[in-house]
Design a protein around this motif. Sequence first.
Motif, PDB file in Angstrom:
ATOM      1  N   LEU A 102       0.837  -1.191   0.000  1.00 21.85           N
ATOM      2  CA  LEU A 102       0.000   0.000   0.000  1.00 21.85           C
ATOM      3  C   LEU A 102       0.876   1.247   0.000  1.00 21.85           C
ATOM      4  O   LEU A 102       1.929   1.294   0.638  1.00 21.85           O
ATOM      5  CB  LEU A 102      -0.897   0.028   1.233  1.00 21.85           C
ATOM      6  CG  LEU A 102      -2.244  -0.689   1.163  1.00 21.85           C
ATOM      7  CD1 LEU A 102      -2.926  -0.602   2.522  1.00 21.85           C
ATOM      8  CD2 LEU A 102      -3.140  -0.100   0.083  1.00 21.85           C
ATOM      9  N   VAL A 103       0.432   2.271  -0.724  1.00 20.79           N
ATOM     10  CA  VAL A 103       1.149   3.537  -0.725  1.00 20.79           C
ATOM     11  C   VAL A 103       0.234   4.619  -0.190  1.00 20.79           C
ATOM     12  O   VAL A 103      -0.995   4.486  -0.200  1.00 20.79           O
ATOM     13  CB  VAL A 103       1.633   3.903  -2.142  1.00 20.79           C
ATOM     14  CG1 VAL A 103       2.708   2.948  -2.608  1.00 20.79           C
ATOM     15  CG2 VAL A 103       0.478   3.919  -3.138  1.00 20.79           C
ATOM     16  N   GLY A 104       0.836   5.690   0.295  1.00 19.60           N
ATOM     17  CA  GLY A 104       0.070   6.787   0.859  1.00 19.60           C
ATOM     18  C   GLY A 104       0.448   8.109   0.229  1.00 19.60           C
ATOM     19  O   GLY A 104       1.370   8.194  -0.595  1.00 19.60           O
ATOM     20  N   PHE A 111       6.183   7.729  -3.636  1.00 14.44           N
ATOM     21  CA  PHE A 111       6.508   7.662  -5.055  1.00 14.44           C
ATOM     22  C   PHE A 111       6.569   6.201  -5.492  1.00 14.44           C
ATOM     23  O   PHE A 111       7.031   5.347  -4.743  1.00 14.44           O
ATOM     24  CB  PHE A 111       7.850   8.335  -5.349  1.00 14.44           C
ATOM     25  CG  PHE A 111       7.867   9.810  -5.051  1.00 14.44           C
ATOM     26  CD1 PHE A 111       7.544  10.732  -6.042  1.00 14.44           C
ATOM     27  CD2 PHE A 111       8.192  10.280  -3.788  1.00 14.44           C
ATOM     28  CE1 PHE A 111       7.540  12.095  -5.771  1.00 14.44           C
ATOM     29  CE2 PHE A 111       8.186  11.632  -3.503  1.00 14.44           C
ATOM     30  CZ  PHE A 111       7.862  12.552  -4.506  1.00 14.44           C
ATOM     31  N   ILE A 112       6.080   5.926  -6.706  1.00 18.61           N
ATOM     32  CA  ILE A 112       6.162   4.581  -7.277  1.00 18.61           C
ATOM     33  C   ILE A 112       7.076   4.655  -8.499  1.00 18.61           C
ATOM     34  O   ILE A 112       6.754   5.322  -9.484  1.00 18.61           O
ATOM     35  CB  ILE A 112       4.780   4.051  -7.695  1.00 18.61           C
ATOM     36  CG1 ILE A 112       3.794   4.119  -6.531  1.00 18.61           C
ATOM     37  CG2 ILE A 112       4.899   2.620  -8.204  1.00 18.61           C
ATOM     38  CD1 ILE A 112       2.376   3.744  -6.930  1.00 18.61           C
ATOM     39  N   ILE A 141      -4.247   2.758  -2.102  1.00 19.87           N
ATOM     40  CA  ILE A 141      -3.859   2.350  -3.446  1.00 19.87           C
ATOM     41  C   ILE A 141      -2.622   1.470  -3.355  1.00 19.87           C
ATOM     42  O   ILE A 141      -1.733   1.709  -2.528  1.00 19.87           O
ATOM     43  CB  ILE A 141      -3.602   3.582  -4.346  1.00 19.87           C
ATOM     44  CG1 ILE A 141      -3.295   3.156  -5.781  1.00 19.87           C
ATOM     45  CG2 ILE A 141      -2.506   4.459  -3.806  1.00 19.87           C
ATOM     46  CD1 ILE A 141      -3.290   4.316  -6.749  1.00 19.87           C
ATOM     47  N   PHE A 142      -2.576   0.436  -4.183  1.00 18.01           N
ATOM     48  CA  PHE A 142      -1.435  -0.460  -4.215  1.00 18.01           C
ATOM     49  C   PHE A 142      -0.464  -0.060  -5.319  1.00 18.01           C
ATOM     50  O   PHE A 142      -0.879   0.377  -6.394  1.00 18.01           O
ATOM     51  CB  PHE A 142      -1.881  -1.903  -4.492  1.00 18.01           C
ATOM     52  CG  PHE A 142      -2.450  -2.623  -3.311  1.00 18.01           C
ATOM     53  CD1 PHE A 142      -1.631  -3.012  -2.255  1.00 18.01           C
ATOM     54  CD2 PHE A 142      -3.794  -2.933  -3.245  1.00 18.01           C
ATOM     55  CE1 PHE A 142      -2.148  -3.694  -1.165  1.00 18.01           C
ATOM     56  CE2 PHE A 142      -4.323  -3.612  -2.171  1.00 18.01           C
ATOM     57  CZ  PHE A 142      -3.500  -3.987  -1.117  1.00 18.01           C
ATOM     58  N   ALA A 143       0.812  -0.237  -5.027  1.00 17.32           N
ATOM     59  CA  ALA A 143       1.813  -0.235  -6.088  1.00 17.32           C
ATOM     60  C   ALA A 143       1.829  -1.640  -6.674  1.00 17.32           C
ATOM     61  O   ALA A 143       1.865  -2.622  -5.938  1.00 17.32           O
ATOM     62  CB  ALA A 143       3.180   0.130  -5.537  1.00 17.32           C
ATOM     63  N   GLY A 144       1.770  -1.752  -7.993  1.00 18.77           N
ATOM     64  CA  GLY A 144       1.656  -3.050  -8.633  1.00 18.77           C
ATOM     65  C   GLY A 144       2.997  -3.715  -8.894  1.00 18.77           C
ATOM     66  O   GLY A 144       4.041  -3.318  -8.383  1.00 18.77           O
ATOM     67  N   TYR A 145       2.953  -4.774  -9.724  1.00 18.61           N
ATOM     68  CA  TYR A 145       4.146  -5.550 -10.041  1.00 18.61           C
ATOM     69  C   TYR A 145       5.159  -4.694 -10.794  1.00 18.61           C
ATOM     70  O   TYR A 145       4.829  -3.716 -11.447  1.00 18.61           O
ATOM     71  CB  TYR A 145       3.759  -6.789 -10.852  1.00 18.61           C
ATOM     72  CG  TYR A 145       2.975  -6.495 -12.111  1.00 18.61           C
ATOM     73  CD1 TYR A 145       1.597  -6.286 -12.031  1.00 18.61           C
ATOM     74  CD2 TYR A 145       3.592  -6.421 -13.341  1.00 18.61           C
ATOM     75  CE1 TYR A 145       0.863  -6.013 -13.171  1.00 18.61           C
ATOM     76  CE2 TYR A 145       2.851  -6.141 -14.489  1.00 18.61           C
ATOM     77  CZ  TYR A 145       1.496  -5.937 -14.396  1.00 18.61           C
ATOM     78  OH  TYR A 145       0.769  -5.655 -15.526  1.00 18.61           O
TER      79      TYR A 145
END
Length: 463
Positions: free
Chosen positions: A292-294, A298-299, A322-326
């Motif tokens: 999870l990101v907040g 940064f992704i 929101i999730f950071a994906g693969y």
Amino acid sequence: MSTNIFNPVDKRKYPSRWLLYRGKQLFRVIDERSNKGTEELLSVSHITGITPRSQKNVTMFKSESLIGYKLCQIGDIAANTMWTWQGAIGVSKYYGVVSPAYNVYRQKKEYFNPEYLDLLLREHQLVDVYHSLSTGIRPSRLRLYPDVFLTIDFPVPPRDEQDQIVRFLDWKVSEINKLIGIRKKEIQELEELKAHAIDKTVIHGLHGSAETHNNDIRWDIDYPSTWKLERLRNLFTFRKGLSITKANLEPTGIPVISYGQVHSKKNSMVGLNDELFKYVNPSYLKTDPSSLVGKGDFIFADTSEDLDGSGNCAYIDRDLKIFAGYHSVIAHPKGSTNNKYFAYLFKSPTWRYQIRKKVNAVKVYSITQQILKDVFLLIPSQDEQQKIVQYLDSTCSKIDSLIESTHKKIAELTEMKSVIISDVVTGKIDVRNVTVPEYEHVDDIVDDDSENNEETETDGEEA
């Protein structure tokens, strides 16, 4: 002439002078397979029809071997079974192979000018018919199989009228494509102007500095002498994104941003574009909460198929689960920092150049956590960071407003093109007696970004 009184979704009407035939009268199913796997791999898209995959920058899964793939001859119809309902079908101008999961059809006789047929197969009312006849439990599972496709009625105008329709539309579409090209060049120039404004400001300051470091081996670009250099490891912690595949995605749930969306040009210079969100089941909140990101995170994409993509990132600019994906790396600020300043800095071509110098690869560029941790950041004072953010927010907002306005003009031209094609291909506009003047042929201009992210770009069932 109405085509199908038994299907209320079928709204098509064609001139009474045109003959109608069932698909099974016009086409036959072809299932010829590649023995060596040396043929060109073809991609089937609702945007571009059938094109060689080598000409496209596709991020989806590709099989290691093409042996057993379906052969597609020039003039054959290829349909992406999973996305025919979106218009992923067309007539091939190329000899090659398509996925074994796709369907290939061939005309029984030369009923159609292949270029007319290609336009007809993706005409929006006919695509609506594909959708109504496709079966599946959800959109990503809808399929249109040959036995059903061949029940559809297709119009067959006289061949000389088909030829005239092709000539007329090539002329009109070329005119519109030329205007779209002008608008897209305007957007490119505005994007370059914005990138230059960001780069100049986050590297040299608001007013530039008379005193600069010009021989610092840690950073080979001049920067204000009052600024500090810090490695990312000292200001951020790092962790991996969620391990998921396309098959794990859901129509609704927790938003997820994968590396494909991080690379997307639809992301603004800073912040997220909601249109790019995919979704996963809320159960991932328990199975992988570390992904999870907040707000303020940064992704980074940890892979890139081109060197210029090295260092691409998305900034989380709102409070949202929101999730950071693969294939992504999450960078979380350690302390109290002006994250918006870093969002601009991470979009700076000069800063990203520092990453590109460290990246080595043959085909796919890998941006590891170690590379990210070792890259240096330029750090002005907190007061100057705030002033830089305020200046860039104002400057970029004005440029973004011009870009948005130009995108709307392109959308209007694109819609105009779609309407003209539909009206002429279906005979609503009779062009038999129209004199086509001399003109310059202009191809459709397709954004790399739309090609990268459209879901029709698969070579098998699910990637």
